[in-house]
Scaffold this active site. Structure first.
Site, PDB file in Angstrom:
ATOM      1  N   ASP A  44     -12.333 -14.973 -16.880  1.00 42.36           N
ATOM      2  CA  ASP A  44     -11.733 -15.080 -18.189  1.00 42.36           C
ATOM      3  C   ASP A  44     -12.413 -15.467 -19.362  1.00 42.36           C
ATOM      4  OD1 ASP A  44      -9.343 -14.366 -16.720  1.00 42.36           O
ATOM      5  OD2 ASP A  44      -8.789 -16.470 -16.556  1.00 42.36           O
TER       6      ASP A  44
ATOM      7  N   CYS B  74      31.344 -26.800   8.713  1.00 38.99           N
ATOM      8  CA  CYS B  74      32.325 -27.332   9.296  1.00 38.99           C
ATOM      9  C   CYS B  74      32.058 -28.480   9.868  1.00 38.99           C
ATOM     10  CB  CYS B  74      32.715 -26.187  10.365  1.00 38.99           C
ATOM     11  SG  CYS B  74      33.728 -27.011  11.766  1.00 38.99           S
TER      12      CYS B  74
ATOM     13  N   TYR C  94      -6.730   8.399  -2.692  1.00 40.60           N
ATOM     14  CA  TYR C  94      -6.968   9.174  -1.562  1.00 40.60           C
ATOM     15  C   TYR C  94      -7.253  10.552  -1.616  1.00 40.60           C
ATOM     16  CZ  TYR C  94      -2.136   9.711  -2.798  1.00 40.60           C
ATOM     17  OH  TYR C  94      -0.807   9.841  -3.500  1.00 40.60           O
TER      18      TYR C  94
ATOM     19  N   LYS D 246       0.614   5.971   4.607  1.00 40.49           N
ATOM     20  CA  LYS D 246       1.357   6.646   3.326  1.00 40.49           C
ATOM     21  C   LYS D 246       1.807   5.570   2.740  1.00 40.49           C
ATOM     22  CE  LYS D 246       4.318  10.648   2.709  1.00 40.49           C
ATOM     23  NZ  LYS D 246       5.215  10.016   1.363  1.00 40.49           N
TER      24      LYS D 246
ATOM     25  N   LYS E 280      -5.060  13.780   7.910  1.00 39.08           N
ATOM     26  CA  LYS E 280      -5.789  14.746   7.298  1.00 39.08           C
ATOM     27  C   LYS E 280      -6.844  15.593   8.489  1.00 39.08           C
ATOM     28  CE  LYS E 280      -4.801  12.556   2.777  1.00 39.08           C
ATOM     29  NZ  LYS E 280      -5.221  12.075   1.715  1.00 39.08           N
TER      30      LYS E 280
ATOM     31  N   GLU F  35      -2.069   6.275  -5.578  1.00 38.22           N
ATOM     32  CA  GLU F  35      -0.620   5.865  -5.600  1.00 38.22           C
ATOM     33  C   GLU F  35      -0.919   4.391  -6.280  1.00 38.22           C
ATOM     34  OE1 GLU F  35       1.104   8.012  -3.800  1.00 38.22           O
ATOM     35  OE2 GLU F  35       2.655   7.128  -3.426  1.00 38.22           O
TER      36      GLU F  35
ATOM     37  N   ASP G  78       3.778   3.718  -0.529  1.00 40.05           N
ATOM     38  CA  ASP G  78       5.074   4.083  -1.056  1.00 40.05           C
ATOM     39  C   ASP G  78       5.232   3.568  -2.531  1.00 40.05           C
ATOM     40  OD1 ASP G  78       7.516   4.818  -0.883  1.00 40.05           O
ATOM     41  OD2 ASP G  78       8.383   3.013   0.344  1.00 40.05           O
TER      42      ASP G  78
ATOM     43  N   CYS H 159      37.694 -24.199   8.752  1.00 38.43           N
ATOM     44  CA  CYS H 159      36.889 -23.207   9.541  1.00 38.43           C
ATOM     45  C   CYS H 159      37.563 -22.454  10.249  1.00 38.43           C
ATOM     46  CB  CYS H 159      36.091 -24.369  10.522  1.00 38.43           C
ATOM     47  SG  CYS H 159      35.359 -23.520  12.101  1.00 38.43           S
TER      48      CYS H 159
ATOM     49  N   ASP I 150     -11.846 -17.165 -11.233  1.00 37.29           N
ATOM     50  CA  ASP I 150     -11.035 -16.412 -12.087  1.00 37.29           C
ATOM     51  C   ASP I 150     -11.465 -16.795 -13.592  1.00 37.29           C
ATOM     52  OD1 ASP I 150     -10.355 -15.508  -9.873  1.00 37.29           O
ATOM     53  OD2 ASP I 150      -8.166 -15.940  -9.988  1.00 37.29           O
TER      54      ASP I 150
ATOM     55  N   LYS J 247       6.545  10.404   8.908  1.00 38.74           N
ATOM     56  CA  LYS J 247       7.399   9.214   8.292  1.00 38.74           C
ATOM     57  C   LYS J 247       7.927   8.390   9.241  1.00 38.74           C
ATOM     58  CE  LYS J 247       9.538  10.334   4.675  1.00 38.74           C
ATOM     59  NZ  LYS J 247       9.417   9.666   3.224  1.00 38.74           N
TER      60      LYS J 247
ATOM     61  N   SER K 151       2.802  18.408  -2.185  1.00 37.77           N
ATOM     62  CA  SER K 151       3.358  17.499  -1.562  1.00 37.77           C
ATOM     63  C   SER K 151       3.102  17.808   0.085  1.00 37.77           C
ATOM     64  CB  SER K 151       5.130  17.555  -1.627  1.00 37.77           C
ATOM     65  OG  SER K 151       5.482  18.718  -1.324  1.00 37.77           O
ATOM     66  N   LEU K 152       3.661  16.831   0.839  1.00 37.58           N
ATOM     67  CA  LEU K 152       3.307  17.245   2.296  1.00 37.58           C
ATOM     68  C   LEU K 152       4.503  17.549   3.151  1.00 37.58           C
ATOM     69  CD1 LEU K 152       0.973  13.955   2.632  1.00 37.58           C
ATOM     70  CD2 LEU K 152       0.207  16.088   2.730  1.00 37.58           C
TER      71      LEU K 152
ATOM     72  N   GLU L 239     -14.040 -18.372 -14.744  1.00 38.44           N
ATOM     73  CA  GLU L 239     -15.439 -17.784 -15.175  1.00 38.44           C
ATOM     74  C   GLU L 239     -15.406 -16.338 -15.968  1.00 38.44           C
ATOM     75  OE1 GLU L 239     -18.697 -20.276 -12.440  1.00 38.44           O
ATOM     76  OE2 GLU L 239     -17.200 -18.611 -11.560  1.00 38.44           O
TER      77      GLU L 239
ATOM     78  N   CYS M  76      37.978 -23.539  14.048  1.00 38.36           N
ATOM     79  CA  CYS M  76      38.535 -24.834  14.716  1.00 38.36           C
ATOM     80  C   CYS M  76      39.627 -25.318  13.651  1.00 38.36           C
ATOM     81  CB  CYS M  76      37.682 -25.857  14.986  1.00 38.36           C
ATOM     82  SG  CYS M  76      36.781 -26.413  13.642  1.00 38.36           S
TER      83      CYS M  76
ATOM     84  N   CYS N  71      33.482 -28.414  17.731  1.00 39.46           N
ATOM     85  CA  CYS N  71      34.033 -26.703  17.101  1.00 39.46           C
ATOM     86  C   CYS N  71      33.496 -25.836  18.014  1.00 39.46           C
ATOM     87  CB  CYS N  71      33.689 -26.555  15.797  1.00 39.46           C
ATOM     88  SG  CYS N  71      33.782 -24.831  15.149  1.00 39.46           S
TER      89      CYS N  71
ATOM     90  N   GLU O  10      -4.460   8.051   7.318  1.00 37.89           N
ATOM     91  CA  GLU O  10      -4.464   7.117   6.068  1.00 37.89           C
ATOM     92  C   GLU O  10      -2.906   6.608   6.167  1.00 37.89           C
ATOM     93  OE1 GLU O  10      -5.508   9.263   2.620  1.00 37.89           O
ATOM     94  OE2 GLU O  10      -7.297   9.982   3.458  1.00 37.89           O
TER      95      GLU O  10
HETATM   96  S1  IVH Z   1      -2.591  13.196   0.299  1.00 37.39           S
HETATM   97  C1  IVH Z   1      -2.386  17.391  -0.574  1.00 37.39           C
HETATM   98  N1  IVH Z   1      -2.642  10.771   1.167  1.00 37.39           N
HETATM   99  O1  IVH Z   1       2.572  11.232  -0.461  1.00 37.39           O
HETATM  100  C2  IVH Z   1      -2.267  16.073  -0.029  1.00 37.39           C
HETATM  101  N2  IVH Z   1      -0.686  11.456  -0.200  1.00 37.39           N
HETATM  102  O2  IVH Z   1       4.438  13.630   0.315  1.00 37.39           O
HETATM  103  C3  IVH Z   1      -1.599  15.426  -1.038  1.00 37.39           C
HETATM  104  N3  IVH Z   1       0.802   9.640  -0.542  1.00 37.39           N
HETATM  105  O3  IVH Z   1       2.733  13.119  -3.410  1.00 37.39           O
HETATM  106  C4  IVH Z   1      -1.456  14.065  -0.922  1.00 37.39           C
HETATM  107  N4  IVH Z   1      -0.090   7.999   0.574  1.00 37.39           N
HETATM  108  O4  IVH Z   1       2.517  10.603  -3.425  1.00 37.39           O
HETATM  109  C5  IVH Z   1      -1.913  11.744   0.323  1.00 37.39           C
HETATM  110  N5  IVH Z   1      -2.744   8.759   1.810  1.00 37.39           N
HETATM  111  C6  IVH Z   1      -2.062   9.523   1.236  1.00 37.39           C
HETATM  112  C7  IVH Z   1      -0.675   8.975   0.712  1.00 37.39           C
HETATM  113  C8  IVH Z   1      -0.116  10.402  -0.050  1.00 37.39           C
HETATM  114  C9  IVH Z   1       0.963   8.428   0.012  1.00 37.39           C
HETATM  115  C10 IVH Z   1       2.055  10.238  -1.157  1.00 37.39           C
HETATM  116  C11 IVH Z   1       1.770  11.090  -2.507  1.00 37.39           C
HETATM  117  C12 IVH Z   1       2.275  12.580  -2.205  1.00 37.39           C
HETATM  118  C13 IVH Z   1       3.269  12.450  -1.062  1.00 37.39           C
HETATM  119  C14 IVH Z   1       3.254  13.472  -0.412  1.00 37.39           C
END
Ligand code: IVH
Length: 678
Positions: A40, A432, A232, A120, A296, A180, A122, A414, A36, A320, A85-86, A38, A417, A437, A118
């Site tokens: 820096d 206590c 991803y 998910k 996927k 993410e 957070d 206590c 680290d 989930k 979204s998923l 080096e 007791c 007790c 993969e």
């Molecule tokens: S793929 C069309 N891969 O989950 C595919 N999403 O509910 C779209 N997320 O908004 C996303 N890990 O924020 C994908 N390995 C992963 C993920 C991921 C987290 C989140 C992402 C997305 C949400 C979907």
């Protein structure tokens, strides 16, 4: 070193390249080749050149990660391709249904898919746009169509490359990558502590803190927040030819874009389900939070055929995991007396389901924690339950206060007791002092029979309470004098279950020394210390007779633990209980040691591998050393005995040389091992 003074433009360019490469080694390959300090130094040299020659600053310069000037408002960015979204599933049955729908949709009952699973993550979903390999725009997901412009904030994320790696793959013309941004749990906790000390608002979880960090109008604040990013998916991607999700992730790595590396390829949905179970079991061991798995369809041509619905693709699904946090109301706060007499404040909660279990109590740990949380009786709180851990109150939702809440007042005596409680300033504890007790006795008996101790099946809380309250258990040794008459006379205990309990008690007499020590419930002596004592000293007699010096020689045992052990075995009442246990037939035996590996040239040595090896990978070489009785470690310190350096070794070799640790090459290493390596 060149003796000619380098042209600043050339030197800046060389430094940028070198630093980019180190970022890649660090964040993408997880295998830094310099220390680290080096790193820096290189960065400082570049900063100095750029300060003297501002015209040499390029947008992709690693110095640009410190954060630009504050902005007034976040602009809007329209995503070229919507960020979908998923669809969620929460059981293996629903997962199987999703797979069946894939075939239905294609009207092809024979269709066969491979999958990539993969974690998910957070965190906060973002998109980064690279034009000709240079990071240009960053945005949040927003409503999926339009997000916020966080170009300067995202730029400060440590692992986000400002320039794609151009060594392996052709640089795409335009690449929109999605991933993410997150913060490790350790960073989250450290930062929350700092915020608390500064008197600022703390955050409930790493995701909120990450979102808060990306939404800073001053990117220099974001830069202090130690965020990470993993990619991803892609939006528009011109000039990148891949056919499979799995290959896309590999392409990311080749381009210098970090991925979690936790993804797994599966040939069928049963394998997918198995990987998801593994993820769920392992989630507490990851450095960051995941809240599920994303499955996927691997082949991109299949993804294309399956297509998307209005808001989510058909070809992917989010599995989930059960949520681990919920909000509920603190109905009361009471104290529970532990086996050492310490009073633990406990919140009685309006029952709330968390992760499939109804939670009605959460620990508040101690006085400091009650103060830190500022929790009042009647408050709405956020409660968290992770794995087997006791549920805890994470945060008070102050906005939900109505004014009727009242503070918790510590009892003066206590609750069990009635003896006046004492304060132990150093340990933040209130306790206590009465060892007789009943609450302490109950807790000691429960602990004695618990899973990591003597593991007595059927010795539940209700049974213990009745036995102690009925005057049948003065101390734990009385367990071994119980009769069928006494036990089957207890509430909710038939003769059959009474006999089962006596059998379990009888069986527990044959135990290991480590379990026996754990069961005694000595202060500071948990399961691992008990195992170390058993392994090193070999018998209860030896442990009882050991003086402070002998005790501190045991790994894991410092002066405090040694003193606690000595104090315990010097106290007459403890000696009496232990002797009685032995008289009544309890037989603790030290477990036989695993066979020591045969003597080898690396026995007892701490070895570090660095740089590239040709015969095997570094982790295989590490496993070999372990098998041969040595210890493989990843960092060089004074304790290191040997460094094996291959080509490309950097900082670790330098450090070893500074510390005078011998450094040899791979060939020499295998020569030394000789026959042992076979
Ligand atoms: S793929 C069309 N891969 O989950 C595919 N999403 O509910 C779209 N997320 O908004 C996303 N890990 O924020 C994908 N390995 C992963 C993920 C991921 C987290 C989140 C992402 C997305 C949400 C979907």
């Amino acid at each position: 070193m060149n003796s000619e003074p380098a042209d600043p433009a050339d030197r800046a360019k060389a430094l940028r390249r070198e630093i980019h490469l180190h970022n890649y080694r660090y964040y993408v390959e997880n295998d830094p080749v310099i220390a680290d300090v080096e790193y820096d130094e290189l960065l400082r040299e570049l900063e100095a050149i750029e300060a003297a020659h501002p015209d040499l600053v390029t947008p992709d310069s690693p110095t640009q990660k410190v954060g630009a000037a504050p902005i007034a408002e976040f602009g809007a960015i329209e995503h070229t391709v919507p960020m979908l979204s998923l669809q969620n599933v929460t059981s293996e049955g629903e997962l199987a249904e999703w797979e069946a729908q894939l075939r239905n949709h294609l009207k092809d009952p024979e269709a066969d898919f491979d999958f990539v699973v993969e974690p998910k993550l957070d965190g906060v979903a973002v998109e980064a746009v690279y034009l000709d390999g240079i990071y240009t725009v960053g945005s949040t997901r927003g409503d999926g169509v339009t997000g916020e412009d966080i170009t300067e904030q995202l730029k400060t994320v440590r692992s986000l490359p400002l320039r794609l790696h151009d060594g392996i793959r052709e640089i795409p013309k335009r690449l929109e990558v999605r991933g993410e941004v997150l913060m490790t749990t350790a960073e989250f906790e450290a930062l929350n502590r700092d915020l608390l000390e500064a008197g600022e608002q703390t955050y409930a979880n790493p995701r909120n803190l990450t979102a808060g960090s990306l939404k800073q109008k001053d990117p220099r604040v974001t830069a202090t927040r130690k965020l990470d990013v993993f990619f991803y998916a892609v939006g528009r991607a011109d000039g990148i030819e891949v056919d499979y999700q799995q290959v896309l992730l590999e392409a990311f790595t080749e381009l210098g874009l970090p991925i979690t590396r936790l993804h797994r390829h599966c040939r069928d949905i049963a394998a997918v389900a198995a990987v998801i179970r593994e993820f769920e079991e392992g989630r507490d061991h990851l450095p960051y939070e995941i809240d599920g798995a994303v499955v996927k369809v691997d082949r991109l041509a299949d993804q294309e055929r399956l297509g998307v619905r209005s808001r989510s693709p058909r070809w992917a699904v989010a599995y989930k995991f059960a949520a681990r946090q919920a909000t509920t109301v603190v109905e009361d706060i009471f104290v529970s007396v532990g086996r050492t007499g310490v009073l633990t404040p406990v919140a009685k909660l309006a029952p709330v389901p968390i992760g499939g279990v109804t939670v009605s109590r959460a620990t508040l740990h101690n006085r400091d924690e009650v103060e830190r949380l500022g929790v009042l009786v009647g408050d709405t709180v956020l409660v968290q339950r992770a794995g087997d851990v006791i549920p805890k109150v994470v945060k008070v939702i102050v906005d939900r206060r109505t004014g009727t809440e009242r503070p918790f007042v510590w009892p003066k005596t206590c609750p069990e007791c009635g003896v006046r409680v004492r304060e132990d300033e150093e340990e933040v504890a209130i306790y206590c002092p009465n060892i007789g007790c009943a609450a302490q006795r109950k807790a000691r008996v429960r602990h004695f029979g618990s899973r990591g101790a003597l593991d007595i099946e059927g010795l539940g809380e209700k049974i213990v309470d009745q036995l102690v309250d009925g005057g049948h258990l003065g101390d734990v040794a009385d367990l071994f004098t119980l009769t069928l008459d006494t036990v089957s006379g207890l509430e909710r205990m038939a003769e059959k279950s009474g006999q089962n309990l006596l059998d379990a008690i009888e069986k527990s007499k044959q135990t290991t020394l480590a379990r026996f020590l754990t069961a005694l419930g000595l202060r500071h002596v948990g399961e691992s210390t008990a195992r170390a004592l058993s392994r090193e000293l070999g018998s209860l007699e030896a442990i009882r007779a050991a003086d402070l010096d002998e005790l501190t020689e045991v790994p894991d045992v410092g002066p405090i633990v040694a003193k606690a052990l000595r104090d315990f075995f010097d106290a007459e009442e403890n000696v009496r209980v232990v002797d009685r246990l032995l008289e009544l037939g309890v037989t603790p035996r030290a477990e036989a040691l695993p066979e020591a590996p045969a003597e080898s040239p690396v026995s007892g040595l701490r070895v570090v591998f660095t740089g590239k090896l040709t015969r095997m990978s570094r982790s295989e070489a590490g496993a070999l050393v372990t098998r041969l009785g040595g210890k493989a470690s990843s960092s060089v310190s004074k304790k290191t005995d040997l460094v094996v350096a291959g080509p490309g070794a950097g900082g670790k070799r330098g450090k070893a040389e500074d510390l005078g640790v011998p450094v040899i090459d791979e060939e020499e290493f295998f020569n030394r091992l000789g026959e042992a390596a076979k």
